[in-house]
Design an enzyme around this catalytic site. Structure first.
Site, short mmCIF file in Angstrom:
data_model
loop_
_atom_site.label_atom_id
_atom_site.label_comp_id
_atom_site.label_asym_id
_atom_site.label_seq_id
_atom_site.Cartn_x
_atom_site.Cartn_y
_atom_site.Cartn_z
CD1 TRP A 137 10.92 59.65 9.94
CD2 TRP A 137 12.11 58.08 10.98
NE1 TRP A 137 12.18 60.17 10.17
CE2 TRP A 137 12.92 59.23 10.82
CE3 TRP A 137 12.64 56.97 11.62
CZ2 TRP A 137 14.25 59.28 11.26
CZ3 TRP A 137 13.95 57.00 12.07
CH2 TRP A 137 14.75 58.16 11.88
CG ASP A 197 7.01 56.99 15.42
OD1 ASP A 197 7.22 57.86 16.30
OD2 ASP A 197 7.84 56.71 14.54
CE LYS A 222 12.14 63.66 15.15
NZ LYS A 222 13.19 64.18 14.29
#
Length: 362
Positions: free
Chosen positions: A103, A173, A197
């Site tokens: 990511w 993030d 999530k």
């Protein structure tokens, strides 16, 4: 329904049964309006109250200072990969990134489309099985910001502490571990996270940003991709993902009812310990991928010594009601995602299944 799956999906992920049940009860007639919340105008007083309450709960649970804005956007963290440099990386400055895995790499690739970037630290030589030592981070003198990915869902690594950057803007993030542990928001200029999530269903993206950073975006940036557009309009410039915001609000109330973020952190540690202990005590039958110093409390990545056994593990686990244990296609292996809503009973059941599988295949 008498039995729910042991849901270890990496995202969209498990939601608390209580949240789903409340959503079900209110689905057709929300707040005695005669409508579902999905049917009503986002300009209505009823929806606006839901919208504002979600923002307020985020502020309360994370201790967000008044000098920060809370935005409820769309497009996931993947859109933020581009919005960050579009809004915050001016010509002559460098976007600095810590490379920790899949990511972080995506974030860097997007930033490279808009300006100069630099890798301030990387764990690539170790196949991203750890978070780089904070002392190795080298930030260019003309950096506009330093970007970190707090938890890598694919590799299963997580920052245990964040770099101190002084006056330089730190951007995080936190898509896969927001609301799973307390965080000092003031250490960051911006935090962003997809909700799917730990915060609710897919569809809404949380952005927490210091007001001075997002007060004025470059005029060259398209309207919908400007932070100041959403600041000025309380994230209601266009039609928001209203149902996702509503469910995220229910999820935040659930976290509050559990005792808040610190209580959730302890629950998460207790339940992931059940699985990590099974790995560590297996005599090498199971091998954790992440270095112990960087192990994630959200995504447990591990291997068995042959791919044939890994395939059998997945097949048998699915037969016993487990979902989502196959590792990401880019790295293989096995992965159990133990986000906030995954109950301790599911983790205990997985640990017991792992013991039984080893006895039969060791």
């Amino acid at each position: 329904m008498t039995k729910r799956a042991y849901n270890f999906n990496a995202g969209p992920a498990a939601l608390p049964l209580e949240v789903l049940q409340q959503g079900q009860e209110e689905f057709i007639n929300f707040a005695d309006s005669g409508m579902s919340i999905m049917e009503m105008s986002h300009r209505s007083a009823i929806y606006e109250e839901v919208h504002n309450e979600a923002q307020s709960l985020l502020r309360e649970l994370l201790g967000i200072p008044d000098s920060y804005k809370v935005l409820l956007l769309q497009g996931g963290a993947s859109t933020q990969f581009a919005m960050v440099p579009m809004n915050l990386l001016p010509a002559g400055k460098v976007g600095a990134y810590v490379m920790t895995g899949s990511w972080a790499e995506k974030a860097i690739k997007e930033a490279q489309l808009f300006g100069e970037t630099a890798v301030a630290a990387s764990s690539e030589t170790d196949k991203f099985n750890r978070i780089p030592d904070l002392s190795t981070i080298q930030i260019p003198a003309n950096a506009a910001y330093l970007h970190v990915t707090s938890n890598e869902t694919i590799e299963g690594t997580q920052y245990k502490a964040f770099p101190e950057t002084g006056d330089l803007t730190l951007i995080g993030d936190m898509s896969s571990d927001i609301m799973s542990r307390p965080v000092n928001v003031s250490q960051f200029g911006m935090i962003y996270a997809g909700a799917q999530k730990n915060l609710g269903p897919s569809g809404v993206t949380i952005v927490i940003a210091r007001e001075d950073l997002v007060a004025a975006s470059p005029k060259s940036v398209p309207t919908m991709l400007r932070y100041d557009t959403h600041v000025k309009n309380n994230s209601l410039y266009n039609t928001p993902p209203s149902f996702s915001v509503y469910l995220a609000g229910l999820m935040l109330k659930w976290v509050k009812g559990k005792g808040g973020v610190a209580a959730i952190e302890q629950i998460n540690r207790d339940k992931t310990k059940l699985i990590y202990d099974r790995i560590d005590q297996s005599g090498g039958f199971y091998r954790g991928f992440a270095d112990p110093s960087s192990r994630s409390d959200m995504n447990i990545t591990f291997r068995i010594h042959t791919e044939e056994l890994e395939k059998r593990f997945v097949q048998e686990s699915e037969h016993h009601g487990f979902v989502g244990l196959k590792g990401h296609r880019s790295v293989g292996g096995l992965r159990a995602s133990t986000y906030n809503a995954v109950p301790v009973e599911s983790c205990r059941a997985l640990a017991e299944f792992m013991s039984d599988f080893q006895k039969r295949n060791g």
